[in-house]
Design an enzyme around this catalytic site. Structure first.
Site, mmCIF file in Angstrom:
data_model
loop_
_atom_site.group_PDB
_atom_site.id
_atom_site.type_symbol
_atom_site.label_atom_id
_atom_site.label_comp_id
_atom_site.label_asym_id
_atom_site.label_seq_id
_atom_site.Cartn_x
_atom_site.Cartn_y
_atom_site.Cartn_z
ATOM 1 N N TYR A 4 5.058 11.839 42.212
ATOM 2 C CA TYR A 4 5.549 12.969 42.996
ATOM 3 C C TYR A 4 4.382 13.820 43.487
ATOM 4 O O TYR A 4 3.279 13.780 42.933
ATOM 5 C CB TYR A 4 6.520 13.833 42.172
ATOM 6 N N CYS A 5 4.638 14.575 44.556
ATOM 7 C CA CYS A 5 3.660 15.529 45.087
ATOM 8 C C CYS A 5 4.441 16.663 45.748
ATOM 9 O O CYS A 5 5.663 16.756 45.594
ATOM 10 C CB CYS A 5 2.698 14.855 46.067
ATOM 11 N N THR A 6 3.785 17.517 46.504
ATOM 12 C CA THR A 6 4.431 18.708 47.052
ATOM 13 C C THR A 6 5.570 18.382 48.002
ATOM 14 O O THR A 6 6.711 18.822 47.821
ATOM 15 C CB THR A 6 3.406 19.590 47.785
ATOM 16 N N ILE A 17 8.376 17.703 45.589
ATOM 17 C CA ILE A 17 8.873 18.774 44.725
ATOM 18 C C ILE A 17 9.704 19.765 45.530
ATOM 19 O O ILE A 17 10.688 20.314 45.044
ATOM 20 C CB ILE A 17 7.687 19.514 44.063
#
Length: 515
Positions: free
Chosen positions: A353-355, A383
């Protein structure tokens, strides 16, 4: 404009390749001097160097234009680096002295694109005749043809709310093949200026990555323009735009540029392509996978790794419970991190996952290409989208963002501490030493005592600057950066995974775009 090329050649160059706008590039790893640039070019292209450099300079200056106040006789001023210039001499001097790297970088880009364009012009012309979309876009290639109609809207309406909570910030990306990124760059610059938007947009042959801020009306018109443009409408949908409260004030200016990658992983898109990513999981599907992972008693023996693809200063103030959060300073270090810790991922199911999802697109492609994982999954929408559905889910703390807000708050959890006293604190500020661009966590009580730098070295340097020489006489050095390994080696999965994460390093570094 004077040129070393024949008049006819100059017109052809402008028509074929030089339709672009502000590139505001800061990647010093490419071309750092004109001599190095000339050395890379063949004899024929080298003759066009002077023209390309002048054109790069002129177009960079042009994109800094802003309307002059109505009471001024002049029609235009220029704004750059948060400074206002009221005559051409001053803006030319500023660009020449402060943006040399951008000029060199873009000169190289123009020449390389020119060479490629001239060598393929015949085949492209032939293909256009058989492609209705390309033919349609060619006939409507003026930037103004793709700007929304705002004749019924006053400038004040477009600007309203920019300095308050009434405005918005959009975050989005779109991976798709773009044959003319320079034209998209010019269009995006004109579109954002037309709507009074600020922000940062990266464009490449592999797609577009942007974050822009303005009034709600302006951001709505921007989304509509993006969804109606032929090259993007088959790839983008309204849900691909992540929205948060903010506005034009969240960014110091507008930066639009053409790069090799729309997110800087440091590897050519031709080697690791966005077209071979991990399996996308919706926020709901990802939530179930994390829940299953956290329910396991022995996570060291688990076949699953929950991997945070962001930088350490991002995961420091907010992250998923039980995640592996690499202590890396830039996303361009991620491939080396994977290579150094490859055995950690062997025969594992990796949940990435990332931003907003963009780093996972190519990060997952890189991890898949190593051929050691059972499966690689990624959180669709990042996210940002997860927190829209699960604000009280498994993500704890704040969401770091790359603008002057620094973070978005969705829950009351505070994961980080003040660097000086250890009190719970998660609101970043820039180090008070002007030359340092690191982020620091210092609570109000410590700020009141004068502790506003990221480390002792910077604090001492700031004190000396206040009473002595100017900042230019100090060489930038910071123990925060020096003591951190560039690529960390994980001891074991168990050492990094914890439902109640251990404290992260105390100091962060600014991750502003490069991107």
């Amino acid at each position: 404009m004077p040129s070393s090329t024949a008049p006819g050649q100059e017109d052809d160059q402008e028509a074929c390749i030089l339709r672009f706008s502000d590139l505001d590039l800061k990647d010093k790893s490419l071309i750092s001097s004109s001599n190095m640039l000339k050395a890379e070019l063949d004899g024929s292209t080298k003759k066009k160097y002077s023209f390309a450099k002048k054109k790069a300079f002129a177009l960079l200056v042009k994109t800094k234009q802003v309307p002059a106040p109505s009471y001024e006789c002049k029609e235009k001023w220029w704004k750059c680096c948060q400074q206002l210039f009221m005559n051409q001499t001053s803006i030319h001097r500023h660009v020449a002295t402060q943006h040399a790297d951008e000029i060199y970088h873009q000169t190289a880009f123009i020449l390389k694109q020119l060479a490629a364009t001239l060598s393929t012009s015949k085949s492209v012309t032939s293909a256009n005749k058989k492609n209705p979309l390309k033919e349609y876009l060619t006939h409507s290639h003026e930037v103004s043809a793709w700007l929304p109609d705002t004749s019924c809207v006053s400038p004040d309406e477009l600007k309203s709310g920019q300095g308050s909570e009434e405005g918005e910030v959009l975050l989005y990306y779109c991976y798709c093949d773009l044959e003319d990124p320079q034209w998209i760059c010019a269009w995006q610059t004109a579109l954002c200026q037309h709507l009074h938007l600020t922000g940062k947009i990266r464009i490449a042959t592999e797609g577009i990555n942007g974050t822009v801020g303005g009034s709600k009306l302006a951001t709505r018109l921007y989304v509509e323009a993006m969804l109606s443009y032929p090259l993007f409408k088959d790839y983008l949908c309204k849900e691909d735009f992540k929205i948060s409260r903010g506005g034009a004030h969240c960014f110091p200016e507008l930066r639009v540029g053409v790069f090799e990658e729309i997110v800087p992983m440091g590897i050519s898109p031709y080697k690791i392509s966005y077209k071979k990513p991990g399996i996308h999981l919706s926020p709901g599907e990802f939530h179930k996978e994390v829940e299953k992972f956290l329910s396991q008693a022995d996570k060291e023996q688990s076949d699953t790794i929950l991997l945070d693809c962001r930088n350490f200063y991002e995961s420091k103030i907010g992250r998923f419970q039980g995640c592996l959060a690499p202590d890396i300073r830039k996303f361009s270090y991620f491939p080396s991190y994977v290579d150094t810790n490859l055995e950690l991922f062997r025969e594992k199911r990796v949940l990435m996952y990332c931003t907003g999802g963009i780093r996972c697109e190519r990060g997952s492609a890189y991890l898949k290409a190593k051929g050691v994982c059972k499966e690689v999954f990624q959180l669709k929408g990042g996210i940002h989208k997860y927190l829209e559905e699960f604000p009280d889910g498994f993500y704890k703390g704040k969401l770091f963002v790359f603008d002057e807000r620094y973070a978005l708050c969705y829950n009351s959890d505070v994961l980080s501490e003040c660097s000086y006293c250890g009190a719970q604190w998660d609101q970043y500020k820039l180090c008070s030493t002007p030359q340092c661009r690191q982020l620091v966590l210092t609570c109000p009580a410590c700020q009141g005592q004068g502790f506003t730098a990221c480390c002792v070295t910077c604090q001492d340097k700031g004190d000396r600057q206040a009473s002595g020489p100017t900042q230019d006489s100090f060489k930038e050095e910071c123990e925060c950066t020096a003591r951190r390994p560039r690529i960390p080696r994980e001891v074991s999965q168990h050492a990094q995974l914890s439902v109640n994460p251990a404290p992260e390093p105390s100091v962060g570094e600014d991750g502003s775009l490069l991107v």
